[in-house]
Write an enzyme that holds these catalytic residues in place. Structure first.
Site, PDB file in Angstrom:
ATOM      1  N   ASP A 277      -4.873   7.649  -7.961  1.00  0.00           N
ATOM      2  CA  ASP A 277      -3.423   7.552  -8.142  1.00  0.00           C
ATOM      3  C   ASP A 277      -2.672   7.907  -6.857  1.00  0.00           C
ATOM      4  OD1 ASP A 277      -1.183   7.019  -9.800  1.00  0.00           O
ATOM      5  OD2 ASP A 277      -0.862   9.151 -10.126  1.00  0.00           O
TER       6      ASP A 277
ATOM      7  N   SER B 157       4.361   5.484 -12.283  1.00  0.00           N
ATOM      8  CA  SER B 157       3.226   4.791 -12.900  1.00  0.00           C
ATOM      9  C   SER B 157       3.539   4.423 -14.349  1.00  0.00           C
ATOM     10  CB  SER B 157       1.980   5.679 -12.863  1.00  0.00           C
ATOM     11  OG  SER B 157       1.685   6.081 -11.546  1.00  0.00           O
TER      12      SER B 157
ATOM     13  N   GLN C 296      -3.065  -0.770 -11.054  1.00  0.00           N
ATOM     14  CA  GLN C 296      -1.953  -0.002 -11.616  1.00  0.00           C
ATOM     15  C   GLN C 296      -0.667  -0.810 -11.523  1.00  0.00           C
ATOM     16  OE1 GLN C 296       0.282   3.538  -9.727  1.00  0.00           O
ATOM     17  NE2 GLN C 296      -1.224   4.545 -11.041  1.00  0.00           N
TER      18      GLN C 296
END
Length: 265
Positions: free
Chosen positions: A174, A198, A247
């Site tokens: 991430d 996100s 993502q």
């Protein structure tokens, strides 16, 4: 310190929560997650639901909650290792980590340029060492084209438990992923010119790896539209593709900054 919880931390803890309920011979091979609400710096409760326990595959649903509200949900799948064909794209030819500045050192070097209330976050220990091919300046961004390449590894030696290594890779996956979407544009996160958050996160584990040895993380943005950005990444170790990630995230540009951007053809 930021009042919001780092998404990678929730991903890592979800991996460990699921692993605790899976058969001993199973190894995680995928995680599909949604960030449903903003988490804060407070205790998080994880609940694991058994969805399947088959001969070769097992599946779990992990739900993370704070103050009674769900902030995150993921489906995790594990497989009993089995033989088969083996093929993957080659690792890109890039400069190795030796000689590249660590992100920790770069943050310390530039911390005085940040507002006082943000310096603690910039100087907080990361636990994972990141070395970018090109340093990221969030105050005065420089336009960059092409994939972002980051070398990373844990800051200390780790035991051989693969679940721990997978959880730490989930944590690291991430870091810098969604930021790649603004690399071609001179947009400053620090000045509030763009907001990133996100929305969902998918991670596939392909081959064994170690987080206490260097991994190359190659990330690129594949689409921007509708106030969202889609970024994808690949992790390589010793020339082999060990994991892939995708993502989609919120990407909202302030009107004044939007007006400065070139119009797409």
């Amino acid at each position: 310190i930021s009042p919001s919880v780092y998404g990678g931390l929730v991903l890592a803890q979800a991996v460990m929560a699921a692993r605790a309920t899976l058969p001993a011979q199973g190894e995680l091979h995928s995680l599909h997650a949604y960030f449903l609400s903003l988490g804060v710096q407070a205790p998080i409760d994880y609940a694991v639901e058994r969805l399947r326990d088959g001969k070769n595959y097992s599946a779990r649903r992990v739900t993370a909650s704070q103050s009674g509200g769900v902030i995150f949900e993921a489906t995790v799948s594990a497989q009993v290792p089995e033989p088969g064909m083996d093929a993957h794209p080659p690792q890109p030819a890039v400069v190795g980590p030796s000689g590249l500045q660590s992100e920790t050192a770069y943050r310390a070097q530039t911390a005085e340029q940040w507002p006082v209330h943000q310096r603690a976050l910039r100087l907080a220990p990361l636990g994972i060492e990141y070395r970018r091919e090109t340093p990221l300046d969030m105050l005065n961004p420089v336009r960059a084209e092409g994939p972002t390449r980051i070398w990373l590894k844990a800051c200390q030696n780790l035991p051989g438990d693969m679940a721990l290594h997978q959880a730490l890779l989930a944590y690291a996956s991430d870091h810098g992923l969604l930021v790649t979407a603004i690399a071609p544009y001179p947009l400053s996160l620090a000045r509030g010119e763009v907001r990133l958050a996100s929305l969902d996160h998918t991670l596939w584990f392909h081959r064994p790896f170690r987080m206490d040895d260097w991994l190359l993380y190659v990330v690129e943005c594949r689409n921007i539209g509708g106030g969202r950005a889609l970024c994808k990444g690949e992790f390589f170790q010793q020339g082999r593709l060990v994991a892939s990630v995708a993502q989609e995230g919120l990407m909202r540009v302030a009107p004044a900054a939007q007006a400065r951007q070139p119009v797409a053809a």
